[in-house]
Design an enzyme around this catalytic site. Structure first.
Site, PDB file in Angstrom:
ATOM      1  N   LYS A 295       0.788  -1.077  -0.023  1.00 48.22           N
ATOM      2  CA  LYS A 295      -0.100  -0.111  -0.137  1.00 48.22           C
ATOM      3  C   LYS A 295       0.962   1.142  -0.164  1.00 48.22           C
ATOM      4  O   LYS A 295       2.065   1.096   0.331  1.00 48.22           O
ATOM      5  CB  LYS A 295      -1.205   0.080   1.363  1.00 48.22           C
ATOM      6  N   ARG A 369     -10.462 -11.209   1.689  1.00 41.02           N
ATOM      7  CA  ARG A 369     -11.317 -12.162   1.135  1.00 41.02           C
ATOM      8  C   ARG A 369     -10.965 -13.602   0.968  1.00 41.02           C
ATOM      9  O   ARG A 369     -11.618 -14.597   1.355  1.00 41.02           O
ATOM     10  CB  ARG A 369     -12.020 -11.779  -0.489  1.00 41.02           C
TER      11      ARG A 369
END
EC number: 3.4.11.1
Length: 519
Positions: A295, A369
């Site tokens: 990130k 996920r």
């Protein structure tokens, strides 16, 4: 229910009259409403007391309203003023605006006003309030929730140099003649304490809250309220085939965990065989660097909140046990830290999820996920009637709905039910679709699925479609994306502080209560 690192939660008391003794240092919180309408009547805007009789004399009310006129108070929502009222035995009166008058008040209007008042208390240790006596269903519990949540603070990691000098709000006394007020206030206090527990977990920095520590805290909390607790370490996860959780966690020196917390509430039901079973699943990434798909540095520190779903689920199942809901609730909480290292998973790797589905990892920053897929499959093995999963899953949620509105996806009917209840409790979840055509974007050339699509659009929905692949066909389910709502990066408002919010704890617990009552 208590959190290990949080500040004190105030005690709650109910009275039918203003105490004459022991309140000289207390602040009296009184709600006020707006009067006048410049455009229509030409009358100067002002404020009048909304709820005080029979607790305050006519002279005291007149003195409060005179003070408000001197301050040009309008009674606008969340507007607060501090007054000294000589005819009352308290140290001061804090008025809080509710806006225009109503015959009945919604719980969240009262909750927000109580929160605004609590944030304006300063160093006050004890308060008395008439907020709980406003007309409307649920206002008593809402007033307590707002006062506790609005006074929340987290100072566990401050030294003596910057720690608060006062002890914070210690005692709340509500003045009300409402029937069953004590029961409703106790309920509100329990719910608010659960939210504070979730906030404490999220606010605890990742240096101190890593996978094994979050699992330990969940175990301690669960056992304190009588939950069955199971914790799987990295060896057990590897052996059982939790490929998503192991894959995400393999880049960190602090290995993953899976926590299972079970409330056997069906034994409390009138007809145990007909009692519903609900699975809860919450994403527990204790820190998310993005892994190899790292990130940007500018906002990475906010990823301390990437276990907000896990925190809410842990707090919710503990609350279900504490308040003895007559349904079974089983929480499955996957916990990992997503770090880049020589052992981290790579873009292009293929993982075998729990249950056998293979997934090509195209982006290691879509890790939530992967751990949720494992947990969902495991949760469905318990044959629940309903499954609620929540996670700080996608930045696309904030793009679509902003920082305060969770996206709710899942089975159409249950999704709408969860969203409606979320709006009723003031967490404002919004139903979103899961278009079938988005599954085509998750095709992989080497595995059953890819973990991301190649498209820029509909990221929140694509994540929901991915998760749907792991939900058993017979299970009604809902996915609540709280990427923005779980952590307030802006200024405090209402009963919501800067930092962790505890969303969607109140939504999930209200859904559990609704299922317990209505199936």
């Amino acid at each position: 229910m208590t959190a290990e690192s949080g500040d004190q939660i105030p005690t709650v008391h109910v009275a039918t009259s203003l105490p004459k003794r022991g309140v000289s240092s207390s602040v009296l919180i009184v709600p006020v409403v707006s009067t006048g309408d410049d455009e229509q009547s030409g009358e100067r805007p002002g404020a009048v007391v909304a709820s005080a009789e029979p607790f305050l004399s006519a002279d005291a009310i007149a003195e409060i309203e005179a003070g408000l006129r001197a301050l040009d108070a309008t009674g606008a929502s969340d507007q607060v003023h501090r007054l000294v009222v000589s005819s009352l035995p308290v140290s001061s009166v804090l008025t809080v605006g509710l806006g225009k008058p109503r015959y009945e008040w919604t719980p969240d209007a009262v909750r927000r006003a109580a929160g605004a008042a609590a944030r304006a208390l300063g160093t006050a240790k004890t308060v008395v309030t008439t907020l709980a006596d406003l007309p409307g269903d649920g206002v008593c519990a809402a007033a307590i929730e707002g006062l506790i949540l609005g006074s929340y603070r987290f100072s566990a990691f401050r030294s003596a140099k910057t720690a608060p000098k006062d002890a914070g709000l210690h005692k709340v006394t509500v003045l009300t003649t409402a029937k069953d007020a004590r029961k409703h206030c106790a309920h509100g206090a329990a719910v608010a304490t659960a939210v504070a527990t979730a906030r404490d977990l999220v606010n605890t920095p990742p240096s101190h809250l890593y996978p094994a520590e979050l699992a330990r805290r969940a175990k301690v909390l669960g056992e304190s309220v009588g939950l069955e607790v199971q914790v799987l370490d990295e060896k057990a996860l590897q052996k059982a085939g939790y490929g998503g959780l192991v894959g995400v966690g393999q880049g960190s020196s602090r290995p993953p965990r899976l926590v299972r917390l079970t409330h056997r509430g069906s034994r409390l039901a009138k007809n145990p065989r007909r009692a519903k079973k609900v699975a809860l699943v919450g994403k527990g990434v204790t820190f998310d660097t993005g892994g190899i798909s790292i990130k940007p540095a500018a906002s990475m520190h906010y990823m301390t909140s990437d276990m907000g779903g896990a925190a809410a689920v842990i707090a919710t199942v503990a609350l279900a046990a504490q308040l003895e809901l007559p349904i079974d609730v089983i929480a499955t909480v996957p916990i990992a830290e997503n770090m880049p290292s020589a052992t981290a998973q790579r873009p292009g790797d293929v993982l075998t999820q729990y249950g056998g589905t293979t997934v090509e990892v195209l982006n290691t920053d879509a890790e939530g996920r992967l751990i949720l897929a494992d947990a969902i499959v495991r949760a469905c093995e318990d044959n629940p009637d309903y499954l609620i999963e929540t996670s700080t899953l996608t930045g696309a949620q904030t793009v679509a709905l902003g920082a305060r509105i969770p996206g709710v996806m899942g089975s159409d009917e249950f999704r709408d039910r969860v969203a409606a209840i979320s709006q009723q409790v003031g967490e404002n979840g919004w139903p979103m679709p899961l278009p079938d055509e988005l599954k085509d974007d998750l095709k992989s050339t080497v595995a059953d699925l890819a973990n991301v699509s190649g498209q820029r659009f509909a990221g929140m929905l694509v994540a929901g479609v991915f998760l749907r692949e792991f939900v058993a066909d017979a299970v009604d389910w809902a996915h609540i994306d709280v990427a923005g709502p779980a952590y307030n990066t802006g200024s405090a408002w209402g009963y919501t502080p800067k930092g962790a919010t505890g969303v969607p704890t109140r939504t999930m617990f209200a859904v559990l209560e609704d299922i317990a009552a209505n199936g």
